[in-house]
Design a protein around this motif. Sequence first.
Motif, PDB file in Angstrom:
ATOM      1  N   GLU A 306       0.981  -1.124   0.009  1.00 27.27           N
ATOM      2  CA  GLU A 306       0.092   0.110  -0.104  1.00 27.27           C
ATOM      3  C   GLU A 306       0.858   1.330  -0.101  1.00 27.27           C
ATOM      4  N   PRO A 307       0.581   2.165  -0.626  1.00 26.48           N
ATOM      5  CA  PRO A 307       1.134   3.531  -0.478  1.00 26.48           C
ATOM      6  C   PRO A 307       1.202   4.273   0.843  1.00 26.48           C
ATOM      7  N   VAL A 308       2.226   5.108   0.851  1.00 23.71           N
ATOM      8  CA  VAL A 308       2.200   5.791   2.136  1.00 23.71           C
ATOM      9  C   VAL A 308       2.913   7.201   1.835  1.00 23.71           C
ATOM     10  N   PRO A 309       2.656   8.223   2.815  1.00 26.82           N
ATOM     11  CA  PRO A 309       3.184   9.489   2.612  1.00 26.82           C
ATOM     12  C   PRO A 309       4.621   9.544   2.572  1.00 26.82           C
ATOM     13  N   LEU A 310       5.250  10.405   1.738  1.00 29.41           N
ATOM     14  CA  LEU A 310       6.786  10.578   1.793  1.00 29.41           C
ATOM     15  C   LEU A 310       7.211  11.382   2.856  1.00 29.41           C
ATOM     16  N   GLU A 311       6.481  12.282   3.223  1.00 28.91           N
ATOM     17  CA  GLU A 311       7.022  13.188   4.249  1.00 28.91           C
ATOM     18  C   GLU A 311       5.671  13.542   5.424  1.00 28.91           C
ATOM     19  N   THR A 312       6.004  13.309   6.600  1.00 33.99           N
ATOM     20  CA  THR A 312       5.010  13.350   7.702  1.00 33.99           C
ATOM     21  C   THR A 312       5.733  14.055   8.715  1.00 33.99           C
ATOM     22  N   ILE A 313       5.144  15.311   8.802  1.00 34.10           N
ATOM     23  CA  ILE A 313       5.693  16.277   9.877  1.00 34.10           C
ATOM     24  C   ILE A 313       4.576  16.638  10.924  1.00 34.10           C
ATOM     25  N   LEU A 314       4.939  15.890  12.246  1.00 32.32           N
ATOM     26  CA  LEU A 314       3.941  16.105  13.309  1.00 32.32           C
ATOM     27  C   LEU A 314       4.055  17.241  14.316  1.00 32.32           C
ATOM     28  N   PRO A 315       3.109  17.902  14.744  1.00 34.01           N
ATOM     29  CA  PRO A 315       3.117  19.052  15.481  1.00 34.01           C
ATOM     30  C   PRO A 315       3.898  18.789  16.992  1.00 34.01           C
ATOM     31  N   VAL A 316       4.266  19.801  17.338  1.00 29.79           N
ATOM     32  CA  VAL A 316       5.025  19.789  18.695  1.00 29.79           C
ATOM     33  C   VAL A 316       4.400  20.791  19.519  1.00 29.79           C
ATOM     34  N   ARG A 317       4.524  20.755  20.893  1.00 28.34           N
ATOM     35  CA  ARG A 317       4.002  21.699  21.905  1.00 28.34           C
ATOM     36  C   ARG A 317       4.964  22.216  22.842  1.00 28.34           C
ATOM     37  N   LEU A 318       4.875  23.447  23.351  1.00 27.07           N
ATOM     38  CA  LEU A 318       5.511  23.924  24.380  1.00 27.07           C
ATOM     39  C   LEU A 318       4.983  23.433  25.712  1.00 27.07           C
ATOM     40  N   SER A 319       5.577  22.947  26.676  1.00 29.46           N
ATOM     41  CA  SER A 319       5.357  22.450  28.006  1.00 29.46           C
ATOM     42  C   SER A 319       5.974  23.441  28.946  1.00 29.46           C
ATOM     43  N   GLU A 320       5.653  24.603  29.364  1.00 28.51           N
ATOM     44  CA  GLU A 320       6.245  25.201  30.405  1.00 28.51           C
ATOM     45  C   GLU A 320       6.251  24.827  31.740  1.00 28.51           C
ATOM     46  N   LYS A 321       7.314  24.642  32.570  1.00 29.73           N
ATOM     47  CA  LYS A 321       7.345  24.226  33.639  1.00 29.73           C
ATOM     48  C   LYS A 321       8.292  25.099  34.647  1.00 29.73           C
ATOM     49  N   GLY A 322       8.870  24.661  35.586  1.00 25.79           N
ATOM     50  CA  GLY A 322       9.423  25.413  36.455  1.00 25.79           C
ATOM     51  C   GLY A 322      10.920  26.104  36.064  1.00 25.79           C
ATOM     52  N   THR A 323      11.392  25.644  35.215  1.00 20.29           N
ATOM     53  CA  THR A 323      12.755  26.368  34.720  1.00 20.29           C
ATOM     54  C   THR A 323      12.732  27.415  33.629  1.00 20.29           C
ATOM     55  N   THR A 324      11.524  27.967  33.408  1.00 20.47           N
ATOM     56  CA  THR A 324      11.217  29.318  32.979  1.00 20.47           C
ATOM     57  C   THR A 324      10.510  30.250  33.704  1.00 20.47           C
TER      58      THR A 324
END
Length: 324
Positions: A306-324
């Motif tokens: 079966e065919p598949v996508p040649l490029e898959t870019i998944l989103p990231v997220r910012l997790s703000e915790k105690g070091t900022t």
Amino acid sequence: MAVTIKDVAEKVGVSVTTVSRVLNNRGYLSESLKQKVNDAMEELNYHPSEVARSLLRKKSNIIGLILPDISHPFFGEVTKHIEAYAYEQGYKLMLCNSLHHKKKEKEYIDLLRASRVDGIIMGSHTMSVNDYKSINLPLVSLDRQISKSIPFIASDNYQGGVLATRLLLRKKCRSIAYLSGNLRLNLLAKQRHDAFLEQVRGQDVEYTVRQTDLNGFKYKDYEKLVSSLFEERPELDGVFASSDMLALQVLKQCRRLGRAVPGQVKVIGYDGIAALDAEDLTTIVQPIKKMGELAVQYLLQQIAGEPVPLETILPVRLSEKGTT
């Protein structure tokens, strides 16, 4: 002497072909016969060769995974998800650790092909594009783009760099360092560096970039890198590290120097490694579980034709915790 399939056949009183049919679930066989064969195998402690069985089935239900360094928590975590999802789909995993050695990576690919794996997930990239194309097996690249013709899965490295750098700027940091893996390597992670530079240029801030050597997983060298950074730039008040492991070393150095985090120095990591939650580290979270599962899914789709996508870019997220 090792027990053979012939011994099992003689024990049950059937032909070798019949035992082979039971092992590979081929043709009509009564449940009572299957049970007799299985009982005989257990009694004789017979373990059929997976390679021999794969030759008969033309399918091994084994996939290969080649990584640069399994000791790195990111690769350890993604391996956990790849193995778990592959097992759910009826596949087992052969894991290979290349350690960025071209010769070792090639030897492992030869081993996987000789073992008749159904496909390979590549998390390492030391060979030429033509070397990978000549493998002639279903192939998915993880966190690497080998070529435009080989499917790859990655997170949005550029957006991750933007999110991290903008947070440091919003926090009024005026002397910012970016700590990176080696930028000579052709890795998608370099986009984090590119995003950092684009965000800080033209701003009223001082900035510097430091990178590891070509073997970016020499953890003992991280201490030297971070120590020299603070010696040369004692005014630093913000650090964006391209991995949580580098960020962890920054936190250790701040404790050694008595620099308060986040009061005097704000620190952001990258990856979102679950095991480091206790560090209360602000980080860019990659969807590690999703990346691992998609790598398996795309590989199995290729195996099925079966065919598949040649490029898959998944989103990231910012997790703000105690070091900022």
